[in-house]
Design a protein around this motif. Sequence first.
Motif, short mmCIF file in Angstrom:
data_model
loop_
_atom_site.label_atom_id
_atom_site.label_comp_id
_atom_site.label_asym_id
_atom_site.label_seq_id
_atom_site.Cartn_x
_atom_site.Cartn_y
_atom_site.Cartn_z
N ARG A 55 -15.89 -29.32 8.99
CA ARG A 55 -14.87 -29.70 9.65
C ARG A 55 -14.05 -28.34 10.45
NH1 ARG A 55 -17.92 -33.53 10.25
NH2 ARG A 55 -17.53 -35.58 9.90
N ILE A 59 -13.49 -26.97 14.21
CA ILE A 59 -12.32 -26.83 14.88
C ILE A 59 -12.32 -25.37 15.26
CG2 ILE A 59 -9.90 -26.33 14.17
CD1 ILE A 59 -10.29 -28.89 12.19
N GLU A 62 -14.06 -25.24 18.70
CA GLU A 62 -13.01 -26.16 19.44
C GLU A 62 -12.00 -25.02 20.18
OE1 GLU A 62 -10.18 -29.68 20.19
OE2 GLU A 62 -11.54 -29.78 18.68
N VAL A 63 -11.31 -24.18 19.40
CA VAL A 63 -10.24 -23.43 19.56
C VAL A 63 -10.69 -21.89 20.03
CG1 VAL A 63 -8.05 -22.28 18.79
CG2 VAL A 63 -8.97 -24.54 18.03
N GLY A 81 -2.43 -27.77 21.90
CA GLY A 81 -3.78 -28.39 21.85
C GLY A 81 -4.44 -27.82 20.84
N ALA A 82 -4.46 -26.60 20.64
CA ALA A 82 -5.25 -25.64 19.50
C ALA A 82 -4.46 -26.10 18.28
CB ALA A 82 -4.83 -24.07 19.88
N ALA A 85 -5.91 -29.44 17.15
CA ALA A 85 -7.39 -29.68 16.94
C ALA A 85 -7.45 -29.06 15.42
CB ALA A 85 -7.95 -28.20 17.62
N GLY A 88 -6.56 -31.96 13.35
CA GLY A 88 -7.43 -32.81 13.09
C GLY A 88 -6.93 -34.40 13.02
N THR A 89 -8.04 -35.20 13.30
CA THR A 89 -7.80 -36.60 13.08
C THR A 89 -7.41 -36.98 11.43
OG1 THR A 89 -9.14 -37.17 15.06
CG2 THR A 89 -8.43 -39.00 13.64
N VAL A 122 -8.76 -19.90 13.91
CA VAL A 122 -7.72 -20.57 14.64
C VAL A 122 -6.63 -19.87 15.05
CG1 VAL A 122 -6.09 -22.56 15.00
CG2 VAL A 122 -8.35 -22.90 14.12
#
Length: 185
Positions: A55, A59, A62-63, A81-82, A85, A88-89, A122
């Motif tokens: 996970r 992430i 994505e970032v 947004g970062a 991310a 996370g959900t 990140v």
Amino acid sequence: MRERLFAAAERVLAREGAAGLTNRAVTEEAGLAKGLLYSHFADLDDFVAQLVLDRFEAIAAEVAGLPERAGSGEVRENLTGAALALLGTNGPAVAAAALSRSAVAERVRQAWEGGAPGPGAVEEAMARYVEAEQRLGRMAAEVDGAMLALAITGTVHHLRMHGSALPDDNPELVRRLVAALVTVP
């Protein structure tokens, strides 16, 4: 198969918490035979550690492109947004599972020390993004990008590990955090 098991584990974690995460619960949730988890992972600790690392890798991927987005969109929204991310959900539930098992926490720590993508990736992307926005004049030159990135990722990490009293409020908390920390000319 790994992703199917990981997705099932996240659903179990969201519903039952870390205490409910067992081989049986995961395989039943995934609709698979009980022993299948052990065909892909050494034990439940290995499974949970790989879930956490997977996970975080997603992430970080994505970032990673955040610095290239400098000059487009709104600075606060890009940073928000970062940060979202990173949250996370199912971030708090997955983090709780990792923390509830000392062997998992140790495996994850060792992987991160060995270079696996984690919160530091990140943070680094955010810092590079701030520097790029500074070069474009969209953020003040005196902003310490590394400290701003640390403050955002550290707070999101806190939310990820502990959640808030109202987890559905986490996205709003992140937006408020970024708005409080980020001033744009």
